[in-house]
Structure formats: C-alpha cells, structure tokens
Design a protein around this motif. Structure first.
Motif, PDB file in Angstrom:
ATOM      1  N   THR A   1     -17.216   4.378  31.680  1.00 62.04           N
ATOM      2  CA  THR A   1     -17.968   4.243  30.433  1.00 62.04           C
ATOM      3  C   THR A   1     -18.070   2.771  30.055  1.00 62.04           C
ATOM      4  N   ARG A   2     -19.042   2.476  29.227  1.00 61.96           N
ATOM      5  CA  ARG A   2     -19.135   1.160  28.595  1.00 61.96           C
ATOM      6  C   ARG A   2     -19.098   1.347  27.080  1.00 61.96           C
ATOM      7  N   HIS A   3     -18.689   0.327  26.378  1.00 69.61           N
ATOM      8  CA  HIS A   3     -18.402   0.477  24.960  1.00 69.61           C
ATOM      9  C   HIS A   3     -19.143  -0.580  24.141  1.00 69.61           C
ATOM     10  N   GLU A   4     -19.153  -0.376  22.831  1.00 66.71           N
ATOM     11  CA  GLU A   4     -20.013  -1.185  21.965  1.00 66.71           C
ATOM     12  C   GLU A   4     -19.512  -2.613  21.769  1.00 66.71           C
ATOM     13  N   VAL A   5     -18.222  -2.801  21.678  1.00 65.64           N
ATOM     14  CA  VAL A   5     -17.611  -4.110  21.394  1.00 65.64           C
ATOM     15  C   VAL A   5     -18.182  -4.678  20.087  1.00 65.64           C
ATOM     16  N   LEU A   6     -18.101  -3.900  19.034  1.00 70.11           N
ATOM     17  CA  LEU A   6     -18.595  -4.364  17.742  1.00 70.11           C
ATOM     18  C   LEU A   6     -17.609  -5.362  17.140  1.00 70.11           C
ATOM     19  N   PRO A   7     -18.084  -6.532  16.702  1.00 72.89           N
ATOM     20  CA  PRO A   7     -17.167  -7.521  16.110  1.00 72.89           C
ATOM     21  C   PRO A   7     -16.730  -7.104  14.716  1.00 72.89           C
TER      22      PRO A   7
ATOM     23  N   LEU B   1      -5.778  -1.660  28.398  1.00 74.46           N
ATOM     24  CA  LEU B   1      -6.950  -1.101  27.716  1.00 74.46           C
ATOM     25  C   LEU B   1      -7.248   0.313  28.208  1.00 74.46           C
ATOM     26  N   GLY B   2      -6.969   0.585  29.486  1.00 75.84           N
ATOM     27  CA  GLY B   2      -7.115   1.957  29.985  1.00 75.84           C
ATOM     28  C   GLY B   2      -6.154   2.907  29.313  1.00 75.84           C
ATOM     29  N   LEU B   3      -4.917   2.446  29.075  1.00 75.80           N
ATOM     30  CA  LEU B   3      -3.947   3.270  28.360  1.00 75.80           C
ATOM     31  C   LEU B   3      -4.365   3.487  26.912  1.00 75.80           C
ATOM     32  N   ALA B   4      -4.895   2.431  26.287  1.00 76.60           N
ATOM     33  CA  ALA B   4      -5.384   2.568  24.906  1.00 76.60           C
ATOM     34  C   ALA B   4      -6.540   3.551  24.824  1.00 76.60           C
ATOM     35  N   ARG B   5      -7.386   3.559  25.841  1.00 78.49           N
ATOM     36  CA  ARG B   5      -8.513   4.484  25.860  1.00 78.49           C
ATOM     37  C   ARG B   5      -8.024   5.928  25.936  1.00 78.49           C
TER      38      ARG B   5
ATOM     39  N   THR C   1     -16.794  -9.117  29.693  1.00 81.98           N
ATOM     40  CA  THR C   1     -16.774  -7.742  30.208  1.00 81.98           C
ATOM     41  C   THR C   1     -15.923  -6.825  29.333  1.00 81.98           C
ATOM     42  N   PHE C   2     -15.846  -7.139  28.048  1.00 79.39           N
ATOM     43  CA  PHE C   2     -15.101  -6.255  27.147  1.00 79.39           C
ATOM     44  C   PHE C   2     -15.717  -4.859  27.112  1.00 79.39           C
ATOM     45  N   ALA C   3     -17.051  -4.778  27.262  1.00 80.88           N
ATOM     46  CA  ALA C   3     -17.740  -3.494  27.149  1.00 80.88           C
ATOM     47  C   ALA C   3     -17.288  -2.528  28.237  1.00 80.88           C
ATOM     48  N   THR C   4     -17.164  -3.004  29.466  1.00 79.05           N
ATOM     49  CA  THR C   4     -16.759  -2.132  30.562  1.00 79.05           C
ATOM     50  C   THR C   4     -15.241  -2.015  30.676  1.00 79.05           C
ATOM     51  N   ALA C   5     -14.495  -2.788  29.881  1.00 75.65           N
ATOM     52  CA  ALA C   5     -13.031  -2.693  29.900  1.00 75.65           C
ATOM     53  C   ALA C   5     -12.511  -1.670  28.911  1.00 75.65           C
ATOM     54  N   GLY C   6     -13.378  -1.155  28.007  1.00 78.03           N
ATOM     55  CA  GLY C   6     -12.960  -0.099  27.088  1.00 78.03           C
ATOM     56  C   GLY C   6     -12.758  -0.533  25.657  1.00 78.03           C
ATOM     57  N   VAL C   7     -13.327  -1.671  25.238  1.00 81.85           N
ATOM     58  CA  VAL C   7     -13.130  -2.191  23.885  1.00 81.85           C
ATOM     59  C   VAL C   7     -14.251  -1.689  22.974  1.00 81.85           C
ATOM     60  N   ASP C   8     -13.866  -1.003  21.885  1.00 82.57           N
ATOM     61  CA  ASP C   8     -14.844  -0.539  20.896  1.00 82.57           C
ATOM     62  C   ASP C   8     -15.050  -1.547  19.765  1.00 82.57           C
ATOM     63  N   ARG C   9     -13.967  -2.179  19.335  1.00 82.92           N
ATOM     64  CA  ARG C   9     -14.036  -3.180  18.267  1.00 82.92           C
ATOM     65  C   ARG C   9     -13.293  -4.425  18.749  1.00 82.92           C
TER      66      ARG C   9
ATOM     67  N   GLU D   1     -27.848  -0.996  40.677  1.00 86.89           N
ATOM     68  CA  GLU D   1     -27.284  -1.347  39.378  1.00 86.89           C
ATOM     69  C   GLU D   1     -26.905  -0.067  38.642  1.00 86.89           C
ATOM     70  N   VAL D   2     -25.646   0.085  38.410  1.00 87.74           N
ATOM     71  CA  VAL D   2     -25.136   1.291  37.776  1.00 87.74           C
ATOM     72  C   VAL D   2     -25.098   1.089  36.268  1.00 87.74           C
ATOM     73  N   GLN D   3     -25.789   1.904  35.529  1.00 85.49           N
ATOM     74  CA  GLN D   3     -25.785   1.854  34.078  1.00 85.49           C
ATOM     75  C   GLN D   3     -24.848   2.936  33.575  1.00 85.49           C
ATOM     76  N   LEU D   4     -23.673   2.528  33.169  1.00 87.72           N
ATOM     77  CA  LEU D   4     -22.675   3.487  32.716  1.00 87.72           C
ATOM     78  C   LEU D   4     -23.057   4.062  31.359  1.00 87.72           C
ATOM     79  N   PRO D   5     -22.660   5.287  31.081  1.00 91.25           N
ATOM     80  CA  PRO D   5     -22.964   5.879  29.773  1.00 91.25           C
ATOM     81  C   PRO D   5     -22.239   5.136  28.658  1.00 91.25           C
ATOM     82  N   LEU D   6     -22.922   4.975  27.532  1.00 89.37           N
ATOM     83  CA  LEU D   6     -22.381   4.242  26.393  1.00 89.37           C
ATOM     84  C   LEU D   6     -21.540   5.158  25.521  1.00 89.37           C
TER      85      LEU D   6
END
Length: 406
Positions: free
Chosen positions: A244-250, A110-114, A135-143, A76-81
């Motif tokens: 990376t993984r991201h917060e996905v804050l609503p 989303l990769g281009l946006a990142r 899987t928004f967190a691993t797709a690069g979504v912050d908000r 199980e790979v835990q990507l950096p947040l």
C-alpha cells in the motif's frame, strides 16, 4: 545504456504473489492453452492472431511499434492508496533517520506500526530536523510531523524528549514505537519512558495480540510480557510495508516549543579514521574487485571520499587486500548506507553479503554483470578514469566550500 534490459523485481514478485491486489494486472495475456478435451485453444482476440479468413489482428496500441517495445520495460506499479480521514487513534513512530533517510530498521518499525494501527488507526511519524526522505508514502506513514530548528541539531536528547512530550499531549498516541538501536533510538526511548514514568518493552521482535516478545539473556532467551504503551523494537520486528501507499499528510504542533537549558553540550562530531571502523559498522564502504588495475588510485579515492575500504574475494585471494576486508557470505556481511563496488562482477556470495545495504553504486566495464543489475546507480567505463574524475570532483567541491567559508 538505453539498450540494457532492465528487470523490475517488484513487478515480478507481485506477478508471483496471488494474494497481492495487483496480481491480476501483472499476468501476461495467454495466447493459447490446453482445453479439457486435449484440444489446444487459441485466443482469437490476441494481437497477431490470424483468423480463418486469413486476416491478422493488428495492434493499434503501439505496443509492437519501434525498437523500444522489443525490450522488456519496467512495469510501473501503482499501489492502492490507504487513507484514514479521521483516525480513531494514532501509533507514533520516531525513526532514527540516519543520514536523513529511513534505514531498514526504520522501515521494519513502520511495518510494525502499520500492524498495530489496522484500518482505523493512523501511523504518525515524528522526524527531527531536515530530512532527505521521499518514500514515506510507500513506507506506511499516514501523518508526518517534522520538528525542526537549531534546538534539535546534533546531540540534543533533552530537547527531543521535550518535543515528544508535546506530541504526546496533543495526539495522545495509543503506542509509541522507537528503534532499539545505537543510532539514538535506544537512548531516546529510554529517556522518554523515564520522563513519562512508564516502563518500556525493549528489544521487541514480535507482537501477538496484547503480548510482546523481546530478547533477553544476551539474546539467548525470549521474554514475553503484556504489550505496553512504549515499545523499543529490534531489527526485523515486522515486514516493511510493501502493498500500500499512504497519504503522508503533514501535521503541526498546536503549541510552540520553548528551548530548554540543556545540561548536555554538543561539541560536534569527532573525526574518525575510516580504516579504523569495522566494516560491519561502516556507513560508507568503497570496495574493489578484479576490475581494479590501479590499486594506488583506488586507495587514494577511498581516502578522498572518507570511505571504509572493502574488497571482493578475488581481490583478497590475489593479495591486493587484507582478508579481514573481504565482503560477502564468505567474509563480512555489511549494512552500509552507501556501498560502492569498483570492478566487482557480483558473485552470489558477494551479493548476499551486501543484501542489507541501502544504496549500491557499481563501476564496471560489463553492463550485463550481476552487480550492475543489483546497483541503484551504475557507471559503465574504465575504473581508473572514473576514479580520477571522482577525485577531481571531490577536490573541486572542497575547494569551493573553503572559498565560500572564507
């Protein structure tokens, strides 16, 4: 099923990539190596090492205990947040979300946006209606901003443009990114650009600094222009986020959206015969191979599911399916959301043809075949019994839905 050895392709890729932040954690402990003077050196701290006094080191971690440890377990790979507490700016992305999930085109976007956001900016994903994506967190979504309600159901481009205008007024993104696709992003992006009175960059496949490159001349030429605020990106415009993984804050809109009087009335989806849909455009493909013994039952199952039929090369060569239904490198490359492979072992040419499919379901008797390894969901058993059970489950579901409606 518990005895099947499962590989983790992602962990193997990280182990090969020396630039990945988790590369060191994926390296196996080396027990012996050749020294500079030609002498084999041994790791005296390794488990099972027998020292000069004859004492063997004991593993107290439990890794060597039990039969389960003898099998190769998936790591199980835990990507950096990646966190952006106070974004300096926003990069807004409006994914198509076909079927309520991110498509491969959306992930490229989303990769281009990142890339445009860097370390100071935040990627804001704007989603219309209910979704099934987790899987928004691993797709690069912050908000994440979800605009739901009956006003956005079905085909509602005018209402969606009004929602994007409200997002633009509140967050003032540095760039807007939409997929230049036939699933809605291309039309919505052009309508949104007209409402903002801005000229968008279309069919963009590469961004270099302050310049973007888009396809022109029926895809035969490249058109370079200064990077605008509104970008309609093509497929494979960038690599998806993978490290990376991201917060996905609503987040929410500060103002409520009033429903506008639309000049477009949505009369609902039009029923289409799945057999009339080209496989290259089909979202749901039910494909048969050499393991199918009852082809009448196979056709009945495909009709019950409402899926487009496909076949492996063996089934086509044996005369059970038409040549234009062959899937693979020697047939048609497909990009279905769901691909069901019945009795297909998984030759390399076939696996190449379904490489862009999002979800693969395999029905096969051989638990060690390559299709089972590729599949996201595997069913081991006789295909005829499984197909009949699948038909019964579909009929029971539909009969229950009819009773509930009555």
């Amino acid at each position: 099923m518990s005895d099947i050895i499962r590989r983790d392709p992602r962990a193997e890729w990280i182990a090969r990539n020396r630039l990945h932040p988790l590369h060191a954690a994926m390296q196996p402990v080396q027990q012996s190596w050749m020294g500079p003077n030609g002498i084999i050196r041994k790791n005296v701290h390794g488990v099972g090492f027998i020292g000069p006094n004859g004492i063997k080191r004991i593993d107290r971690s439990g890794a060597q205990q039990g039969g389960a440890a003898k099998r190769t377990a998936a790591v199980e790979v835990q990507l950096p947040l990646h966190q952006v507490p106070t974004p300096a700016f926003y990069i807004s992305v409006v994914p198509d979300m076909v079927g309520g999930r991110l498509s491969s085109h959306d992930r490229d976007l989303l990769g281009l946006a990142r890339q445009l956001a860097g370390s100071d900016g935040a990627v804001l994903a704007v989603v219309f209606g209910e979704h099934k994506e987790n899987t928004f967190a691993t797709a690069g979504v912050d908000r994440l901003l979800v605009l739901d309600g009956h006003a956005f159901d079905g085909y509602s481009p005018e209402q969606r443009v009004q929602g994007l205008r409200a997002v633009d007024n509140q967050f003032n993104p540095r760039h807007w990114l939409l997929p230049d696709s036939r699933s809605g992003g291309g039309e919505l992006g052009r309508r949104f650009a007209a409402s903002l009175k801005e000229r968008p960059a279309t069919r963009v496949w590469q961004i270099k600094g302050d310049e973007c490159i888009g396809r022109a001349g029926a895809g035969q030429q490249d058109l370079a222009r200064p990077l605008p605020r509104l970008i309609l990106a093509a497929v494979e415009c960038a690599d998806p986020v993978s490290e990376t993984r991201h917060e996905v804050l609503p987040v929410e809109l500060s103002t409520s959206l009033a429903r506008s009087l639309s000049r477009i009335e949505d009369l609902g989806a039009v029923a289409v015969d799945p057999a009339a849909i080209p496989m290259a455009e089909a979202e749901f493909i039910f494909s048969g191979g050499n393991g199918v013994k009852d082809w009448a039952l196979f056709h009945q199952t495909a009709a019950a599911l409402g899926a487009t039929e496909g076949a492996s090369r063996v089934a086509v060569d044996d005369g059970f399916m038409a040549r234009d239904l062959q899937v693979g490198a020697s047939g048609t490359w497909v990009t279905a959301r769901v691909y069901v492979a019945v009795g297909i072992s998984g030759a390399i040419q076939h696996l190449q043809g379904i490489g862009a499919c999002d979800k693969v379901v395999a029905i096969n008797l051989d638990p060690t075949c390559d299709m089972i390894k590729r599949a996201d969901l595997s069913v081991i058993g006789e295909s005829a019994a499984i197909l009949q059970a699948l038909i019964d489950a579909v009929q029971a579901y539909r009969n229950g839905a009819k009773r509930d409606a009555a």
